[in-house]
Scaffold this active site. Structure first.
Site, PDB file in Angstrom:
ATOM      1  N   ASP A  70      -1.050   5.006  -7.202  1.00 17.89           N
ATOM      2  CA  ASP A  70      -1.315   4.239  -5.947  1.00 17.89           C
ATOM      3  C   ASP A  70      -1.661   2.638  -6.379  1.00 17.89           C
ATOM      4  O   ASP A  70      -2.067   2.175  -7.397  1.00 17.89           O
ATOM      5  CB  ASP A  70      -2.928   4.722  -5.686  1.00 17.89           C
ATOM      6  N   ASP A  80       0.987  -1.023   0.057  1.00 16.63           N
ATOM      7  CA  ASP A  80      -0.175  -0.154   0.100  1.00 16.63           C
ATOM      8  C   ASP A  80       0.885   1.309  -0.021  1.00 16.63           C
ATOM      9  O   ASP A  80       1.652   1.551   1.061  1.00 16.63           O
ATOM     10  CB  ASP A  80      -1.022  -0.023   1.022  1.00 16.63           C
TER      11      ASP A  80
END
Length: 423
Positions: A302, A125
């Protein structure tokens, strides 16, 4: 429990549901997991056909997978926008609970935590501030086929006391007023003052690939540098890689500057200057792409969002040019609005234009197909209806089969084509 915030934050790992890295898929067609080595970890898609998270992780049908992922991406987009929006008023809050946001990884790697080591799967992440680890006795944590981390079984586990410098560096840290609680708390607040998750701030020994990190202050060890190659969600095994530190990183790679947002340092902003469909740079209004640290507007990379999301003016410009170039009747599928019910589609190339770099995406990074391949769709979408997000998010599908380098000391992000999806 949470791990202390990684100093010189670069790559952030969030534990995925407490599943053990030793878990193997029930499918006999899934190959054996290759070992991690040196500073390189194997990367697997969490929702692939051989997901290491266990049987039943993947949706039972392709349409179900797309619907599920669209829902996750909406939650993720709102979460990212709330991070970027710190310091400015917003008229909405993320629609997912803290539990959902913390437990829906897209890509996972293996690690070992504690002494003796306990096996874990970690979510890759790149947009989080801390490592969240479900512990034994956690209220509201998911059940799984493997036990969560047990701090009482680790001789190297240490609570981080209130007043520690690490408390000051952790996001949303607080010390409870009770004298009986001397451990700092970490709060997960994706929007304003909404408290959705909390845990004790702690330290322990973390082992990744061939490296061991004592007391888990992770960013310093790897000189604020990492790269990954993300495999396709159709990959049958751990076939992508996560490389930590400067050793082994590509020397010849196209790069663009990293942009700093002092209000949200964990987001990796880049200056996307335009998008080209075929040979045409589509007419996107400059404000739709402009970086603004005060409002959080701009473009971020992301790993936790699966399909690229663009602010409405940018998406409409791309969508309309793709439709014009293809010239076939348009349909929809699983939340994607630019689909064609024919196998004879000549998809135009899509090129992302950045300051100093351009990345032309192969068709596999731009198009998704229905189960039988008769319908193909543009694998991008706009922000959800009624939500005025300001972020463009370059998501994992558009990054797949590229080596993406995050070199924070030199303030740059790089892209190089690398095939890392195993058949």
């Amino acid at each position: 429990m949470t791990g202390a915030r990684m100093l010189s934050v670069l790559l952030l790992l969030v534990v995925a549901g407490g599943a053990a890295a030793s878990h193997s898929s029930s499918s006999s067609s899934c190959p054996a997991t290759p070992p991690d080595a040196g500073n390189t970890l194997q990367v697997s898609h969490a929702f692939g056909p051989c997901s290491p998270l266990g049987p039943g992780t993947a949706a039972p049908s392709w349409a179900g997978f797309l619907a599920d992922q669209a829902s996750r991406d909406v939650s993720r987009l709102l979460y990212l926008d709330s991070l970027a929006a710190r310091g400015r008023a917003r008229a909405y809050a993320p629609i997912a609970s803290g539990r959902q946001l913390l437990q829906t990884p897209t890509y996972v790697v293996r690690a070992r935590l504690g002494t003796p080591p306990q096996q874990l799967l970690l979510a890759v992440d790149t947009s989080n501030d801390a490592a969240w680890i479900p512990c034994a006795g956690c209220a509201g944590c998911p059940t799984s086929s493997a036990p969560p981390f047990d701090p009482t079984a680790s001789t190297s586990y240490r609570p981080v006391p209130c007043g520690s410098p690490l408390c000051a560096q952790a996001p949303n840290a607080a010390c409870p007023p009770s004298r009986r609680r001397r451990q700092g708390l970490l709060r997960f607040q994706p929007h304003l003052r909404r408290l959705l998750a909390a845990g004790g701030l702690s330290q322990d020994s973390l082992a990744v690939a061939g490296d061991a990190v004592k007391a888990y202050t992770f960013g310093d060890m790897y000189q604020a540098t990492f790269s990954y190659c993300l495999p396709s969600f159709k990959s049958l095994n751990f076939s992508g890689t996560l490389r930590l530190g400067r050793n082994g990183q590509p020397q010849r790679i196209k790069t663009t500057p990293l942009l700093a947002n002092p209000h949200r340092s964990s987001l990796y902003y880049v200056n996307m200057t335009g998008i080209r469909v075929g040979k045409k740079v589509v007419p996107i209004p400059p404000p739709a792409l402009a970086f603004d640290s005060a409002t959080g507007a701009g473009t971020v990379l992301d790993s936790g969002t699966m399909f690229t999301r663009l602010v409405a003016p940018a998406y409409v410009a791309v969508r309309d040019e793709v439709r014009r170039r293809v010239g076939a009747p348009v349909s929809s599928l699983g939340g994607f609005d630019t689909c064609f019910n024919t196998t004879a589609v000549a998809w135009p190339p899509v090129t992302l234009l950045f300051d100093g770099m351009q990345v032309t995406l192969p068709v596999e990074n731009v198009v998704i197909h229905s189960t039988y391949g008769t319908i193909s769709c543009l694998a991008m979408a706009a922000a959800p209806d009624g939500v005025n997000t300001v972020l463009n998010v370059i998501a994992s599908m558009q990054q797949q089969n590229h080596r993406v380098l995050f070199d924070v000391p030199n303030g740059r992000v790089g892209f190089a084509r690398e095939r890392c999806t195993a058949a």
